[in-house]
Design an enzyme around this catalytic site. Structure first.
Site, mmCIF file in Angstrom:
data_model
loop_
_atom_site.group_PDB
_atom_site.id
_atom_site.type_symbol
_atom_site.label_atom_id
_atom_site.label_comp_id
_atom_site.label_asym_id
_atom_site.label_seq_id
_atom_site.Cartn_x
_atom_site.Cartn_y
_atom_site.Cartn_z
ATOM 1 N N ARG A 143 -3.403 -2.146 -3.980
ATOM 2 C CA ARG A 143 -1.938 -1.974 -4.752
ATOM 3 C C ARG A 143 -2.006 -3.578 -5.892
ATOM 4 N NH1 ARG A 143 2.868 1.634 -2.646
ATOM 5 N NH2 ARG A 143 1.731 2.805 -2.996
ATOM 6 N N GLU B 33 -4.564 7.966 -1.820
ATOM 7 C CA GLU B 33 -3.738 6.903 -3.250
ATOM 8 C C GLU B 33 -4.783 5.443 -2.522
ATOM 9 O OE1 GLU B 33 0.396 6.598 -1.738
ATOM 10 O OE2 GLU B 33 0.620 8.424 -3.067
ATOM 11 N N SER C 205 20.177 6.046 5.963
ATOM 12 C CA SER C 205 20.281 7.324 6.382
ATOM 13 C C SER C 205 19.382 7.453 5.002
ATOM 14 C CB SER C 205 21.896 7.911 5.205
ATOM 15 O OG SER C 205 21.654 7.552 4.186
ATOM 16 N N HIS D 42 3.713 -2.639 -7.358
ATOM 17 C CA HIS D 42 3.447 -1.229 -7.851
ATOM 18 C C HIS D 42 2.928 -1.526 -9.038
ATOM 19 C CE1 HIS D 42 1.983 2.987 -7.747
ATOM 20 N NE2 HIS D 42 3.235 2.776 -7.062
ATOM 21 N N HIS E 186 8.459 -3.152 -6.073
ATOM 22 C CA HIS E 186 8.205 -1.127 -5.190
ATOM 23 C C HIS E 186 8.590 -2.014 -3.911
ATOM 24 C CE1 HIS E 186 7.281 2.767 -4.236
ATOM 25 N NE2 HIS E 186 5.763 2.298 -4.039
ATOM 26 N N ALA F 231 13.734 6.002 8.237
ATOM 27 C CA ALA F 231 14.585 5.221 9.303
ATOM 28 C C ALA F 231 15.184 5.942 9.690
ATOM 29 C CB ALA F 231 13.669 3.737 8.875
ATOM 30 N N ARG G 120 1.124 -3.717 1.640
ATOM 31 C CA ARG G 120 1.352 -2.567 2.249
ATOM 32 C C ARG G 120 0.001 -1.166 2.224
ATOM 33 N NH1 ARG G 120 4.404 2.438 1.266
ATOM 34 N NH2 ARG G 120 5.019 0.913 -1.029
HETATM 35 C C1 SIN Z 1 3.304 6.053 -5.268
HETATM 36 O O1 SIN Z 1 3.534 6.998 -4.884
HETATM 37 O O2 SIN Z 1 2.759 5.632 -5.807
HETATM 38 C C2 SIN Z 1 3.648 4.954 -4.168
HETATM 39 C C3 SIN Z 1 3.684 5.329 -2.467
HETATM 40 C C4 SIN Z 1 4.009 4.355 -1.353
HETATM 41 O O3 SIN Z 1 5.102 3.412 -1.975
HETATM 42 O O4 SIN Z 1 3.459 4.590 -0.421
#
Ligand code: SIN
Length: 554
Positions: free
Chosen positions: A299, A129, A27, A250, A360, A30, A395
């Site tokens: 990342r 980001e 939920s 992460h 993450h 997606a 990702r």
């Molecule tokens: C973040 O806010 O650093 C995570 C965002 C993500 O995982 O795409």
């Protein structure tokens, strides 16, 4: 001794039954997007979720949702950044679908009622980001993007009484028909009255949107519900799992001490997007000179740099310096992170934040085509549980919410015309079993130590043996043991792929094979369950980051 995994979960006979054309498992963005869009095309949609509607990973997403929505930005540039981050392992067609359909999908989400942040003159606020060359991350409530999206979607579901919802329901196993396709599923509901305990749903299709596997590791940004249930259930039903070795760590997860376990506080990459930077214990900025984007490198690059510096200095974490952002900015832009950090005794306005990488995101999952179809007839997957090919080996930040949105829309476009007739399941010949719930922490310690950020053949070998022992520890039927069985199964599949990928690519970092090796490893490892063991096979395909030169950069 090799590993033996349950081919189905040992669970009591169903004590209740129901029927729906499509069951959506999960939920978050997606699952709820799929349910809302399917309701016009199919008779009855049933959403099952392990906790309450709002408890999944989506609500924890801080940074935002990436899409080419800003002036001068284009899907081609978004494609370029996605392919580069994915380190050659993305599916180009899937990435193209993501970036070209993404802007419209986000606009629809806004039209549905999700309140994204805007500037005082009404322009959608976009930030940057890691790995992005443009400001293209839309956010809400400063750093509460996922919570706002979840709120809007739950509100929409509540206005759709024709969509049935069962909360506190663990998806146990798929029921399969004569052709090996889906004809139903078993659930365990912690409810009362008619729907309590194990039950069976007859259905014509299942859409898995059950999220990731973060609880495989001791420290993760994922909530407690992320126990790989959807991937494990799909594996047991004959589905192919792809790219499982690409688990994203992460870089900036708040370090709470050596004993801290489970979900840890995320310090969004958007904090670095707004100017924060990493320093070591001597106060040196160690990302400069490592990558053209420095602290905003993709990342995997930042997580590796932090890990290297931790090892060099013999420290359990590094530091994030965001003091110069100032109190007013912190309070307005990152209220959730500020409150969380303060609740753990660190004031980011005046102090450095201790950070270390933690699990993450699963870039791999149930292998799907461009329309969310798995290889099991009637089984679809979307969001983190799926491997649509958009993430490759790493990702790109804030592409995950977008993936759930875009590929759930795609599933809803094709599924109504593909509904299977209702059918009875064949007698299930798969060997049932359940692993003891109390092996979970030993499994997490093994995976963290041996199959975590840094991997090598010896560690992976030891992990595989340890997992075989843990898998052979029988348990008592129940939610905790079923979840542990799922975690052990996915861990074993992940370790099998990680062992065979003898190179370093994206988030898969082999100390013993430190270079990327396109000649031998451009392509994907697919894992299937064969004779109760996870078997990984390699499928070569050309590296796709070469195609990234097509997209213009900023
Ligand atoms: C973040 O806010 O650093 C995570 C965002 C993500 O995982 O795409």
């Amino acid at each position: 001794m090799g590993i033996t995994l349950p081919e189905r979960l040992a669970a009591g006979d169903p004590g209740w039954a129901t029927e729906a054309d499509v069951v959506v498992v999960g939920s978050g963005i997606a699952g709820l997007t799929a349910a809302l869009r399917l309701r016009d095309g199919v008779g009855k949609v049933l959403v099952v979720t392990k906790d309450v509607l709002s408890a999944g990973s989506t609500q924890w997403a801080q940074g935002g949702i990436a899409a080419a929505l800003g002036p001068g930005d284009t899907p081609a540039q978004h494609e370029h950044d996605t392919l580069v981050a994915g380190a050659g392992a993305c599916d180009l067609d899937a990435v193209r679908a993501l970036v070209t359909e993404g802007p419209e999908a986000v606009r629809e989400l806004i039209a549905l009622g999700a309140n994204f942040d805007h500037s005082p003159d009404g322009v959608l606020s976009l930030t940057r980001e890691g790995g992005h060359h443009r400001d293209r991350i839309a956010h809400a409530g400063g750093d509460a993007t996922g919570a706002e999206i979840q709120r809007a979607l739950v509100a929409a579901i509540k206005l759709a009484p024709d969509i049935e919802v069962i909360e506190h329901a663990l998806a146990v196993d798929l029921l399969l028909g004569e052709d090996g396709g889906v004809c139903g599923m078993t659930l365990h509901v912690m409810g009362e009255g008619q729907r309590d305990g194990v039950g069976a749903v007859r259905c014509r299709a299942v859409v898995l949107a059950s999220g990731g596997l973060g609880q495989v590791f001791s420290q993760t940004t994922n909530p407690a519900v992320s126990t790989g249930d959807g991937m494990a259930l799909a594996l047991r039903a004959g589905a192919v799992l792809r790219d499982l070795e690409f688990v994203q760590f992460h870089p900036t997860v708040m370090y709470l001490g050596p004993e801290s376990r489970g979900q840890q506080p995320l310090i969004s990459e958007a904090v670095r997007g707004e100017g924060a930077f990493l320093v070591d214990f001597a106060g040196s900025r160690f990302m400069q000179g490592q990558h053209e984007l420095a602290d905003l490198a993709p990342r995997d690059v930042v997580a590796k740099a932090i890990t290297r510096r931790m090892h060099e200095e013999g420290k359990p974490h590094m530091w994030l310096d965001a003091r110069h952002l100032g109190r007013e900015f912190w309070e307005r832009r990152f209220p959730t992170i500020l409150a969380t950090a303060r609740s753990h005794g660190v004031d980011p306005v005046t102090e450095l934040i201790p950070v270390a990488p933690a699990c993450h995101y699963a870039s791999g999952g149930v292998a799907t085509d461009l329309w969310g179809r798995s290889n099991v007839p009637g089984l679809y997957a979307t969001g983190e549980v799926a491997c649509s090919g958009v993430h490759g080996a790493n990702r790109l930040a804030s592409n995950s919410l977008l993936e759930g949105l875009v590929f759930s829309r795609r599933i809803a476009q094709v599924l109504p015309a593909e509904l299977r007739p209702y059918a009875d399941p064949v007698v299930d010949q798969r060997t049932a079993g359940v692993v003891a719930a109390d092996v979970r922490s030993a499994m997490q310690a093994t995976m963290t130590e041996r199959v975590g950020v840094l991997r090598n053949a010896d560690g992976l070998e030891l992990a595989t043996k340890a997992l075989a022992d843990l898998a052979a520890t029988p348990g008592e039927e129940g939610t905790a043991a079923w979840e542990t069985t799922n975690l052990v199964s996915i861990s074993a599949a992940l370790a099998a792929a990680a062992m065979l990928r003898e190179e370093t690519r994206g988030s898969h970092w082999r100390e013993d094979f430190p270079e990327r090796d396109d000649a031998d490893f451009a392509g994907h490892f697919d894992v299937v369950l064969t004779d109760a063991a996870p078997v990984a096979t390699f499928h070569p395909s050309p590296a796709t980051d070469g195609a990234a030169t097509d997209g213009a950069t900023a």
